[in-house]
Design an enzyme around this catalytic site. Structure first.
Site, PDB file in Angstrom:
ATOM      1  N   GLY A  11       0.811  -1.228   0.000  1.00  0.00           N
ATOM      2  CA  GLY A  11       0.000   0.000   0.000  1.00  0.00           C
ATOM      3  C   GLY A  11       0.834   1.263   0.000  1.00  0.00           C
ATOM      4  O   GLY A  11       2.067   1.214  -0.007  1.00  0.00           O
ATOM      5  N   TYR A 143     -15.509   4.700   5.935  1.00  0.00           N
ATOM      6  CA  TYR A 143     -14.084   4.724   6.308  1.00  0.00           C
ATOM      7  C   TYR A 143     -13.895   5.474   7.631  1.00  0.00           C
ATOM      8  O   TYR A 143     -13.251   4.972   8.552  1.00  0.00           O
ATOM      9  CB  TYR A 143     -13.318   5.412   5.186  1.00  0.00           C
ATOM     10  CG  TYR A 143     -11.843   5.605   5.396  1.00  0.00           C
ATOM     11  CD1 TYR A 143     -11.315   6.885   5.521  1.00  0.00           C
ATOM     12  CD2 TYR A 143     -10.975   4.520   5.418  1.00  0.00           C
ATOM     13  CE1 TYR A 143      -9.964   7.081   5.684  1.00  0.00           C
ATOM     14  CE2 TYR A 143      -9.614   4.708   5.571  1.00  0.00           C
ATOM     15  CZ  TYR A 143      -9.118   5.996   5.703  1.00  0.00           C
ATOM     16  OH  TYR A 143      -7.763   6.188   5.864  1.00  0.00           O
TER      17      TYR A 143
HETATM   18  C1  VAH Z   1      -8.296   8.788   2.000  1.00  0.00           C
HETATM   19  N1  VAH Z   1      -5.877   8.944   1.870  1.00  0.00           N
HETATM   20  O1  VAH Z   1      -8.341   9.713   1.190  1.00  0.00           O
HETATM   21  C2  VAH Z   1      -6.987   8.575   2.769  1.00  0.00           C
HETATM   22  C3  VAH Z   1      -6.874   9.453   4.003  1.00  0.00           C
HETATM   23  C4  VAH Z   1      -7.334  11.665   5.089  1.00  0.00           C
HETATM   24  C5  VAH Z   1      -7.615  10.746   3.927  1.00  0.00           C
HETATM   25  O2  VAH Z   1      -7.215   8.762   5.161  1.00  0.00           O
HETATM   26  O3  VAH Z   1      -9.238   8.032   2.203  1.00  0.00           O
END
Ligand code: VAH
Length: 318
Positions: A11, A143
């Site tokens: 990753g 997320y």
């Molecule tokens: C995203 N790169 O864009 C990640 C990150 C703050 C964003 O956690 O989902």
């Protein structure tokens, strides 16, 4: 003797963290793993194992066999991709963390665990400027919800079982080693590749969308510094705010134009605009600076020059 397992070595963070850890701890002491092969320098530079972090039996067998002492669990479904498959993303992000926490609690050799949180734990009701460490947190993305729940579980395992879990709420991370992987801040990586490949870029966020960003070398150094910090100096085992610099697509493209004058950007916001609009525009990381001395070294100008130089080398272009 440390024996470190990095889960998610293919990753964006893992592909750079493994190399830095191997420099510091020795190639043979850093085990890289992912569900798919990683970059050649990782595969050939030290031990690599295909591992599915969702398979707790495979994971505990590996950790016991290699007497792992530290685990960096980086595997996750990022914000943009998670919105396309909410329930599978929730299961992957949460069950993988629970596997790592529970196995680390059981296996006495495991002394420390690192797990990445994100500024995605904040939501529209959070103050968006200089967002404090402790504040309202009502994330609106799968997320962000998984990262907020994960933070609470990390703190639980620390308080209930004494497991030394350490975590950082990363801002957007800008790096050249791997291309974008399904995040909302990924425009800040894509824009460099497209500027070099095509001289133009269609940005999926509007031009004035301010987001906190950090250049990957600062993120990697800060992560290792946190894991090596004196335990007694750490006031948090949920996750530390980390800020970096706050930029907009307009500001970043203007900086790129200083190096590629004909570069042209158009703006066509997609579903990720609503995600970005729910996140902080800048972060207060004073607790991280107080507890473990985090210091950012790269700003937008120095990052831009390095990104363009390194991607040109990678793509063999002028
Ligand atoms: C995203 N790169 O864009 C990640 C990150 C703050 C964003 O956690 O989902």
């Amino acid at each position: 003797m440390e024996r470190i397992l990095v889960i998610g070595a293919a990753g964006q963070i893992g592909s750079e963290l493994v190399l830095e850890l191997r420099k510091q701890y020795g190639n043979e002491h850093v085990f890289a793993s992912d569900i798919k092969p990683a970059s050649p320098d990782i595969m050939e530079g030290g031990p690599f194992q295909v591992l599915d972090v969702m398979d707790d039996k495979q994971l505990i067998h590996f950790i016991i066999r290699h007497r792992i002492t530290q685990i960096y669990h980086l595997a996750a479904v990022l914000s943009g991709n998670a919105e396309k498959l909410p329930i599978p993303a929730w299961h992957i992000n949460m069950n993988s963390l629970m596997n790592v926490l529970e196995i680390s609690r059981i296996c006495e050799d495991v002394k420390k665990v690192f797990w990445p949180s994100s500024i995605a734990v904040f939501g529209p009701s959070t103050p968006r400027q200089n967002t404090p460490q402790l504040t309202t947190m009502e994330p609106i993305t799968v997320y962000g919800i998984s990262k907020l729940a994960g933070e609470r579980w990390c703190d639980y395992y620390y308080n209930k079982y004494g497991l030394d879990v350490r975590s950082i709420r990363y801002p957007g991370l800008i790096s050249y080693k791997t291309e974008a992987g399904g995040g909302t801040t990924d425009y800040s990586v894509e824009i460099f590749y497209e500027a070099i490949r095509k001289g133009n870029y269609e940005c999926f966020l509007s031009e004035d969308t301010a987001l906190p960003m950090l250049f990957m070398p600062d993120a990697i150094r800060g992560t290792i510094e946190l894991m090596e910090a004196d335990h007694d100096k750490l006031s948090l085992h949920s996750s530390y705010n980390l800020g970096g610099f706050s930029i907009t697509p307009r500001e970043l493209s203007a900086e790129i134009k200083k190096h590629i004058p004909d570069f042209n950007v158009t703006y066509k916001p997609d579903f990720r605009q609503a995600i970005a609009d729910s996140w902080p525009q800048s972060i207060d990381d004073s607790i991280a600076r107080r507890d473990w001395g985090f210091k950012m070294k790269y700003g937008m100008e120095s990052m831009t020059k390095i990104m363009l130089d390194e991607i040109r080398k990678k793509l063999n272009t002028k």
